[in-house]
Design a protein around this motif. Structure first.
Motif, short mmCIF file in Angstrom:
data_model
loop_
_atom_site.label_atom_id
_atom_site.label_comp_id
_atom_site.label_asym_id
_atom_site.label_seq_id
_atom_site.Cartn_x
_atom_site.Cartn_y
_atom_site.Cartn_z
N PHE A 241 0.64 -1.30 -0.03
CA PHE A 241 -0.40 0.43 -0.10
C PHE A 241 0.87 1.74 -0.31
O PHE A 241 0.34 2.38 -0.64
CB PHE A 241 -0.89 0.03 1.35
CG PHE A 241 -1.82 1.12 1.22
CD1 PHE A 241 -2.62 1.72 0.53
CD2 PHE A 241 -1.67 1.84 1.99
CE1 PHE A 241 -3.40 3.19 0.84
CE2 PHE A 241 -2.14 3.39 2.53
CZ PHE A 241 -2.79 3.70 1.68
N GLU A 242 1.48 1.54 1.42
CA GLU A 242 2.90 2.46 0.91
C GLU A 242 3.22 3.20 -0.26
O GLU A 242 3.30 3.89 -1.03
CB GLU A 242 4.20 2.40 1.78
CG GLU A 242 3.62 2.10 3.00
CD GLU A 242 2.76 3.62 3.90
OE1 GLU A 242 3.00 4.50 2.97
OE2 GLU A 242 1.84 3.13 4.90
N LYS A 243 3.52 1.61 -1.08
CA LYS A 243 4.87 2.12 -2.42
C LYS A 243 3.94 2.48 -3.53
O LYS A 243 3.45 3.71 -4.23
CB LYS A 243 5.75 0.47 -2.69
CG LYS A 243 5.92 -0.13 -2.53
CD LYS A 243 6.92 -0.90 -2.90
CE LYS A 243 7.84 -0.85 -2.11
NZ LYS A 243 8.26 -2.98 -1.17
N LEU A 244 2.35 1.83 -3.21
CA LEU A 244 0.74 2.22 -4.53
C LEU A 244 0.41 3.35 -3.87
O LEU A 244 0.54 4.54 -4.81
CB LEU A 244 0.45 1.47 -4.19
CG LEU A 244 -0.16 -0.16 -5.60
CD1 LEU A 244 -1.31 -0.77 -4.40
CD2 LEU A 244 0.12 0.32 -6.74
N ASN A 257 -7.37 -4.33 7.81
CA ASN A 257 -8.33 -5.99 8.05
C ASN A 257 -7.98 -6.30 9.51
O ASN A 257 -6.03 -5.61 9.85
CB ASN A 257 -8.27 -7.06 7.22
CG ASN A 257 -7.27 -7.62 6.93
OD1 ASN A 257 -6.42 -6.72 7.00
ND2 ASN A 257 -7.73 -8.01 5.47
N ASP A 258 -8.16 -7.37 10.23
CA ASP A 258 -7.52 -7.99 11.23
C ASP A 258 -5.67 -8.16 10.18
O ASP A 258 -4.76 -8.23 11.79
CB ASP A 258 -8.20 -9.14 11.23
CG ASP A 258 -9.21 -8.86 12.28
OD1 ASP A 258 -9.33 -7.57 12.47
OD2 ASP A 258 -9.82 -9.80 12.31
N ALA A 259 -5.24 -8.35 9.94
CA ALA A 259 -4.35 -8.53 9.43
C ALA A 259 -3.14 -7.85 8.78
O ALA A 259 -1.86 -7.65 8.72
CB ALA A 259 -3.80 -9.23 8.06
N GLY A 260 -4.23 -6.29 9.10
CA GLY A 260 -3.02 -4.25 9.01
C GLY A 260 -3.01 -4.55 7.76
O GLY A 260 -2.18 -3.62 6.96
N GLU A 261 -3.46 -5.41 6.33
CA GLU A 261 -4.09 -4.66 5.24
C GLU A 261 -5.36 -3.57 4.71
O GLU A 261 -5.65 -3.66 5.49
CB GLU A 261 -3.89 -6.28 4.26
CG GLU A 261 -3.32 -7.35 4.86
CD GLU A 261 -4.23 -8.59 3.68
OE1 GLU A 261 -3.50 -9.94 3.07
OE2 GLU A 261 -5.30 -9.00 4.23
N VAL A 262 -4.72 -3.09 3.55
CA VAL A 262 -4.93 -2.31 3.39
C VAL A 262 -6.40 -2.08 2.07
O VAL A 262 -5.87 -2.74 1.69
CB VAL A 262 -4.65 -0.49 3.42
CG1 VAL A 262 -5.52 0.17 2.65
CG2 VAL A 262 -3.80 -1.00 4.19
N LYS A 263 -7.79 -2.15 2.03
CA LYS A 263 -8.42 -2.71 0.99
C LYS A 263 -8.89 -0.93 0.43
O LYS A 263 -8.29 0.09 0.39
CB LYS A 263 -10.07 -2.30 1.39
CG LYS A 263 -11.33 -2.81 0.70
CD LYS A 263 -11.97 -3.57 1.09
CE LYS A 263 -12.93 -2.33 1.06
NZ LYS A 263 -14.66 -3.13 1.79
#
Ligand SMILES: Cc1cc2nc3c(=O)[nH]c(=O)nc-3n(C[C@H](O)[C@H](O)[C@H](O)COP(=O)(O)OP(=O)(O)OC[C@H]3O[C@@H](n4cnc5c(N)ncnc54)[C@H](O)[C@@H]3O)c2cc1C
Length: 340
Positions: A241-244, A257-263
């Motif tokens: 996400f940071e790179k994008l 989400n719970d895994a710290g991922e970004v939608k």
């Protein structure tokens, strides 16, 4: 192969099924189950067919769930609304509102049944089916009985549930009803971007607003056959996400989400990959919402799949992100993927 499924799926795919049963009464179950068992056939249950793509003739039994009925009860703090699986969810929302039961308005105009709602935990504008589900009533084909699967055991997630993720559940349960638990105290859910800088005093105002934006943005399947969002919004790791976001600062994103991922917004990715309003043969992406794949008239399943693959590849090339279908894709006997 006997009958066409064209009128039972909103993509209007003209494929056939070996048997089609319109289930209007519980008393029909024994005959349907006997057909499945006698010929050892696969089966699939459909509500309004608004989230499926059949890629070829289905060599099995298609059960169209038309079980109807709504029951209402309450305690001090909650309304309980039991919907038979074949009830149209939008009609149920309208019926609730007429009775002064509010909270479901963000889910207005999603063209599915109550029985289809828990399968992919349908949702819109910051609200999901799981926010109100008390239990899902199922016909258990293994133990031959009606059972309840309580919400806590449904493993609801973003466009998923145990009914979708657990292979054992897929062939074991037919959803016959759902019960909703709706707080009597109404809380407007307007944190989503579309509600920004707008004021809503009543549930009806939210309901009307949601209907209006859906009608403006999404193609009506009666005019342009489609199955809503073809792909899910992808979750990516924080690093990705940071790179994008450094490379594409205007990229919309929602929550983690719970895994710290970004939608991130699949529609935006498809648009920026140059695929909005795409037309390939009789299929394409909708000009006002790239996430919706459309049948421009007599498209074959292969034409829809060709667009899906093209879009997937373009997004992967441009952003390094793989889009996964939200729509459930069925081959001649089982569920399959875009690339199969
Ligand atoms: C214009 C448009 C807009 C849409 N907007 C949204 C949206 O905003 N949000 C969203 O989440 N979805 C949206 N959708 C997709 C779809 O409407 C929802 O996913 C809906 O919940 C599907 O319900 P259905 O009854 O049509 O299910 P179907 O398409 O008939 O079935 C979907 C899946 O559920 C299974 N299933 C259905 N009923 C049962 C049952 N009784 N027992 C066991 N399995 C069953 C089927 O086997 C299939 O795998 C949209 C679709 C369209 C065409």
């Amino acid at each position: 192969m006997e009958k066409s499924l064209k009128n039972y799926n909103t993509f209007k795919m003209d494929v056939k099924a070996k048997y089609i049963f319109e289930l209007t009464d519980f008393a029909m179950f024994p005959k349907i189950l006997e057909t499945i068992k006698k010929e050892d056939l696969p089966f699939v249950v459909l509500g309004q067919g608004s989230d499926v793509l059949f890629t070829e003739d289905y060599n099995g039994v298609v059960i169209i769930n038309k079980l109807k009925g709504m029951e209402f009860s309450e305690d001090l703090n909650y309304y309980f609304v039991k919907l038979q699986a074949g009830e149209n969810f939008h009609v149920a929302i309208e019926t609730c509102m007429k009775r002064g039961i509010y909270g479901l308005e963000n889910l207005a105009l999603i063209p599915g049944t109550a029985g289809g709602a828990p399968i992919q935990n349908f949702g819109a504008y910051g609200v999901s089916f799981s926010d109100f589900c008390r239990y899902v009533e199922v016909l258990d084909l293994k133990d031959n009985k009606l059972d309840r699967i309580w919400a806590k055991d449904c493993d609801f997630g973003y466009r998923t549930s145990v009914f979708k993720s657990n292979p054992e559940f897929k062939n074991r349960y037919i959803v016959t009803a759902v019960e909703l638990k709706i707080p009597k105290e109404w809380t407007p859910r307007t944190s989503y971007n579309v509600f920004k800088n707008k004021e809503f005093k009543t549930p009806k105002e939210i309901f009307d607003f949601v209907c209006q934006i859906r009608q403006e943005k999404l193609p009506n399947p009666k005019d342009i056959p489609n199955a809503g969002s073809f792909f899910k919004n992808p979750y990516v790791s924080k690093d990705v996400f940071e790179k994008l976001i450094q490379k594409f600062p205007t990229m919309p994103y929602f929550e983690t989400n719970d895994a710290g991922e970004v939608k991130i917004a699949a529609g935006w990715l498809i648009d920026k990959a140059g695929c909005k309003g795409l037309k390939m043969g009789n299929a394409g992406t909708y000009e006002k919402q790239a996430l919706v794949l459309v049948n421009y008239g007599d498209a074959t399943p292969q034409e829809i799949l060709q667009v899906a693959k093209f879009v997937q590849n373009k997004v992967q090339e441009t952003f390094g992100v793989l889009l996964e279908p939200e729509v459930r894709i069925y081959g001649s006997t089982t569920e399959c993927q875009v690339n199969q």
